[in-house]
Design an enzyme around this catalytic site. Structure first.
Site, PDB file in Angstrom:
ATOM      1  CD  GLU A 276      -2.966  -1.147   2.255  1.00  0.00           C
ATOM      2  OE1 GLU A 276      -2.635  -0.618   3.322  1.00  0.00           O
ATOM      3  OE2 GLU A 276      -4.059  -1.712   2.093  1.00  0.00           O
TER       4      GLU A 276
ATOM      5  CD  GLU B  14      -3.791  -6.070   2.500  1.00  0.00           C
ATOM      6  OE1 GLU B  14      -4.632  -5.394   3.126  1.00  0.00           O
ATOM      7  OE2 GLU B  14      -2.569  -5.877   2.590  1.00  0.00           O
TER       8      GLU B  14
HETATM    9  C1  BGP Z   1      -4.352  -2.945   5.048  1.00  0.00           C
HETATM   10  C2  BGP Z   1      -3.010  -3.460   5.474  1.00  0.00           C
HETATM   11  C3  BGP Z   1      -3.027  -4.712   6.238  1.00  0.00           C
HETATM   12  C4  BGP Z   1      -4.280  -5.005   7.022  1.00  0.00           C
HETATM   13  C5  BGP Z   1      -5.548  -4.487   6.395  1.00  0.00           C
HETATM   14  C6  BGP Z   1      -6.740  -4.499   7.309  1.00  0.00           C
HETATM   15  O1  BGP Z   1      -4.327  -1.571   5.004  1.00  0.00           O
HETATM   16  O2  BGP Z   1      -2.169  -3.695   4.364  1.00  0.00           O
HETATM   17  O3  BGP Z   1      -1.836  -4.785   6.959  1.00  0.00           O
HETATM   18  O4  BGP Z   1      -4.174  -4.853   8.354  1.00  0.00           O
HETATM   19  O5  BGP Z   1      -5.397  -3.198   5.898  1.00  0.00           O
HETATM   20  O6  BGP Z   1      -6.645  -3.436   8.190  1.00  0.00           O
HETATM   21  P1  BGP Z   1      -7.009  -3.524   9.714  1.00  0.00           P
HETATM   22  O7  BGP Z   1      -6.130  -4.572  10.265  1.00  0.00           O
HETATM   23  O8  BGP Z   1      -6.710  -2.202  10.264  1.00  0.00           O
HETATM   24  O9  BGP Z   1      -8.444  -3.867   9.753  1.00  0.00           O
END
Ligand code: BGP
Length: 471
Positions: free
Chosen positions: A174, A367
């Protein structure tokens, strides 16, 4: 839901994780500290001066010791791909050490052995929000050009060691999130309110150059290696059809797209040059940098997808950002998760089409998922979680992936985020869960770490077994 035959043969199905959110063992076998060790409350709270034992990432879900068992569970679901990251601070504990840490390298050998045993393709993120703390403190992270050299040494070690067995690599997780979270995403220690736009964009430039350098080294190592960039995929909608709102959405979109425009096209787009001029941002960009960027573009574009955002020109309607990285104005047509992330499956089809139309590069969804509170209940076959809400979220999104493929978009694969419960990035808690596999660990650090298959585990196994024909 059945009848979908849109997913091509060889489509990669799996899940994605990050070292700091699963491994634990934060100081084992020579590992140095990373920025995550001073973020016990997540990314939206300030860092602490030193690591604190209440940081759940110190143990996380203990993947460092349980990886074989966890990978066996992924294999049971039929995964054909597993995305994980390498903790830079396991390999170079202080970022600038003379030699890499052999024990850290050996750990990822073991993980790769296990994946190979199960026929699961690895997808490796080189830098996922876990810059060595020393690089943040001594160099102010990516603000310093010297960090390109440190990163080069790190990636040379990775490709020499794993290049023959890992085909798919991602450079920075990201990368566009540095606009919203400079410490997390760029290891930039200067407080956001004191960080000048020139320093921020200089850091971004250094990351883009470092990514191009990694791409070059990868292709020199083995021309078959495929390197992707990784961005937050966020469709930006105008809040109203007023041209001023549409224009505001365009500017927000540009701010995000600039990163992949450089990764894919090898040069800064005109709108970025103009933004730098209009905002007095002066960047030090050498001729070598320009050549490197132009000659080493990415092989594919990967992205995370959680939500769309709405944009408006009306300052009075902009609200404080919720617990996500993107901010924006709430969309009145969408429901939100318990953490205020607006759920928008259609947006995934939109962003897939936008990216494909813009870059014509294969896309990889690395993701996607729903963070939710889960409850373990006693089912007929033993303890489980009845997470129909998660199944519904993922099914709705996969339907849109199928639609995009039918639109002609080239999609390499799909990784749900956190196939096994892990520590949340934004909250640093366990209670925001994404997994098909429940992990018995609570926000106060208690729990047995026992793994339990949720209802969605069996659902996802069926999706993979039918290559998406049965959703
Ligand atoms: C993205 C990241 C991840 C992950 C995901 C979910 O931004 O790449 O590392 O954590 O988000 O976010 P969260 O864990 O805050 O729900």
């Amino acid at each position: 839901m059945t009848g979908w035959t849109t997913f091509p043969a060889g489509f990669l199905w799996g899940g994605a994780t990050a070292a700091n959110q699963i491994e634990g063992a934060f100081d084992a076998d020579g590992k140095g500290l990373s920025i995550q060790d001073v973020l016990p409350r997540g990314i939206l709270e300030p860092r602490t001066a030193t690591p604190t034992p209440d940081n759940l990432k110190q143990i996380a879900i203990d993947f460092y010791h349980r990886y074989a068992q966890d990978i066996a569970l992924f294999a049971e679901m039929g995964f054909t791909v597993f995305r994980f990251s390498i903790a830079w601070s396991r390999i170079f504990p202080n970022g600038d050490d003379a030699e890499p840490n052999e024990a850290g390298l050996a750990f990822y050998d073991r993980v790769l052995d296990e994946l190979e045993r199960h026929g699961i393709t690895p997808l490796v993120t080189i830098s996922h929000y876990e810059t060595p703390l020393a690089i943040a403190e001594r160099y102010d992270g990516w603000v310093s050009r010297e960090v390109i050299g440190l990163f080069e040494r790190y990636v040379r070690v990775l490709f020499a060691r794993y290049g023959h067995r890992v085909r798919y690599w991602l450079t920075f997780n990201e990368i566009n999130s540095v606009l919203h979270a400079p410490f997390l995403s760029g290891g930039i220690n200067t407080a956001p309110e004191k960080l000048s736009p020139s320093d921020l964009y200089q850091a971004i430039h250094h990351e883009l150059v470092a990514s191009a350098l990694a791409t070059r080294i990868a292709h020199e190592t083995d021309p078959d290696i495929r390197v992707g960039c990784m961005v937050l995929g966020v469709p930006v909608y105008p809040l109203t059809p007023a041209p001023a709102d549409v224009e505001a959405a365009l500017h927000t979109d540009h701010a995000n797209l600039m990163f992949s425009d450089v990764h894919v096209r090898g040069r800064y787009p005109g709108y970025a040059e103009r933004y730098f001029r209009d905002n007095g941002i002066r960047l030090h960009i050498t001729d070598d940098d320009r050549e490197l960027l132009a000659a080493n573009t990415v092989d594919f574009v990967s992205f995370s997808y959680y939500m769309s955002v709405c944009e408006t020109a009306d300052e009075t309607r902009r609200t404080a950002r919720e617990a996500n990285l993107m901010g924006g104005v709430p969309n009145p047509y969408l429901a939100s998760s318990a953490w205020g992330w607006q759920v928008d499956p259609t947006g995934l089809r939109i962003v897939l089409n936008q990216f494909w139309d813009r870059w014509n590069k294969p896309l990889f969804i690395v993701e996607n998922g729903l963070g939710a509170h889960d409850e373990v209940v006693e089912g007929p076959g033993g303890p489980t979680v009845l997470d129909d809400y998660r199944i519904e979220y993922l099914r709705d999104h996969l339907v849109e992936v199928g639609e995009a493929i039918a639109d002609g978009v080239h999609v390499l694969g799909y990784c749900s985020w956190g196939p096994i419960d892990l520590v949340s990035a934004s909250t640093a808690q366990m209670s925001k869960r994404y997994g098909f596999i429940h992990v018995d660990r609570n926000d106060d650090g208690t729990g047995t770490l026992r793994r339990t298959r949720k209802k969605s585990f069996h659902w996802y196994a069926g999706v993979i077994a039918t290559n998406g024909a049965s959703l």
